[in-house]
Design an enzyme around this catalytic site. Structure first.
Site, PDB file in Angstrom:
ATOM      1  N   ARG A  87    -110.223   8.922  49.748  1.00  0.00           N
ATOM      2  CA  ARG A  87    -110.219   9.622  48.561  1.00  0.00           C
ATOM      3  C   ARG A  87    -108.863  10.554  48.520  1.00  0.00           C
ATOM      4  O   ARG A  87    -108.703  11.339  49.506  1.00  0.00           O
ATOM      5  CB  ARG A  87    -111.217  10.517  48.016  1.00  0.00           C
ATOM      6  CG  ARG A  87    -112.462   9.693  48.192  1.00  0.00           C
ATOM      7  CD  ARG A  87    -113.775  10.680  47.716  1.00  0.00           C
ATOM      8  NE  ARG A  87    -113.769  10.984  46.549  1.00  0.00           N
ATOM      9  CZ  ARG A  87    -114.378  10.323  45.331  1.00  0.00           C
ATOM     10  NH1 ARG A  87    -114.721   9.147  45.590  1.00  0.00           N
ATOM     11  NH2 ARG A  87    -114.129  10.752  43.998  1.00  0.00           N
ATOM     12  N   GLY A 138    -115.149   6.110  61.969  1.00  0.00           N
ATOM     13  CA  GLY A 138    -115.000   7.200  62.538  1.00  0.00           C
ATOM     14  C   GLY A 138    -114.324   7.210  63.893  1.00  0.00           C
ATOM     15  O   GLY A 138    -114.640   7.979  64.696  1.00  0.00           O
ATOM     16  N   ASN A 151    -103.964  15.150  57.809  1.00  0.00           N
ATOM     17  CA  ASN A 151    -104.478  13.841  57.460  1.00  0.00           C
ATOM     18  C   ASN A 151    -103.648  12.857  58.382  1.00  0.00           C
ATOM     19  O   ASN A 151    -102.526  13.622  59.078  1.00  0.00           O
ATOM     20  CB  ASN A 151    -104.013  13.579  56.026  1.00  0.00           C
ATOM     21  CG  ASN A 151    -104.179  11.943  55.589  1.00  0.00           C
ATOM     22  OD1 ASN A 151    -105.283  11.471  56.123  1.00  0.00           O
ATOM     23  ND2 ASN A 151    -103.503  11.352  54.928  1.00  0.00           N
ATOM     24  N   HIS A 176    -102.002   8.947  58.804  1.00  0.00           N
ATOM     25  CA  HIS A 176    -101.598   7.775  57.894  1.00  0.00           C
ATOM     26  C   HIS A 176    -100.866   6.723  58.966  1.00  0.00           C
ATOM     27  O   HIS A 176    -100.211   6.994  59.610  1.00  0.00           O
ATOM     28  CB  HIS A 176    -100.715   8.203  56.783  1.00  0.00           C
ATOM     29  CG  HIS A 176    -100.277   6.974  56.028  1.00  0.00           C
ATOM     30  ND1 HIS A 176    -101.229   6.580  55.010  1.00  0.00           N
ATOM     31  CD2 HIS A 176     -99.135   6.209  55.773  1.00  0.00           C
ATOM     32  CE1 HIS A 176    -100.679   5.193  54.454  1.00  0.00           C
ATOM     33  NE2 HIS A 176     -99.430   5.267  54.737  1.00  0.00           N
TER      34      HIS A 176
END
Length: 201
Positions: free
Chosen positions: A91, A12, A107, A109
């Protein structure tokens, strides 16, 4: 005020950078809910520490992935979440979930997409011998680490880098550009045109 839901599976640290951005007043938003598919996720502890509602949803309790995702969606909609933030969520979201929040799922990455998608992006970069690596914030779509790119940050790759050292330097940049991308979204400065993100002045 923008209502955020965070999906997290791990420590986190990106969640913490977003919490810090909100608490400092840099981001005009509230995290309404943190959802994890990992009962021991550090992200759940961080949420608790900052009095943010959180829940663990066990994928093994559901017959299908869509049933599991339906439970996540139900929880997010109950909180009127407007932006879903994936912060180390391990996921791949299905087309069903993406349809619920088209261009409302971010998201991050650890590569300069479209290079080095999927797992172990830092190792992929080192194995390929690139001189510059980095990280990317993008809107999630049906693919793995695809979708319109919002922000990127570059990191020099050193000759003697290990996967761990490179990952640590990339993570520092993640903690800068993820809150920034969310700030831009909260201020309605992001527009997706023909699959590309325009940042409005």
């Amino acid at each position: 005020m923008l209502k955020i839901g965070v999906l997290a599976s791990g420590r986190g640290t990106n969640l913490q950078s977003i919490i810090d951005g909100i608490e400092s007043g840099e981001i005009t938003a509230e995290i309404e809910l943190v959802i994890s598919d990992n009962e021991d996720a550090g992200a759940l502890e961080r949420a608790k520490k900052h009095n943010i509602d959180s829940c663990y949803i066990n994928p093994a309790d559901y017959e299908t992935d869509q049933d599991f995702e339906q439970e996540m969606v139900n929880n997010l909609k109950e909180k009127d979440v407007e932006l879903v933030v994936m912060a180390g969520f391990m996921r791949l979201l299905s087309p069903y979930f993406i349809r619920q929040y088209r261009h409302q799922i971010m998201n991050i990455h650890p590569s300069l997409l479209p290079a080095f998608k999927g797992l172990h992006a830092q190792k992929q970069a080192l194995d390929y011998g690139v001189k510059v690596a980095g990280c990317t914030v993008h809107f999630a779509d049906e693919g793995m680490d695809t979708g319109p790119i919002i922000l990127q940050a570059a990191v020099e790759v050193k000759w003697d880098d290990t996967e761990e050292r490179l990952a640590a330097r990339i993570l520092e940049q993640e903690h800068k550009i993820y809150p920034e991308a969310i700030r831009l979204y909260a201020e309605d400065k992001l527009e997706v045109i023909d699959g590309k993100v325009k940042i409005k002045e």
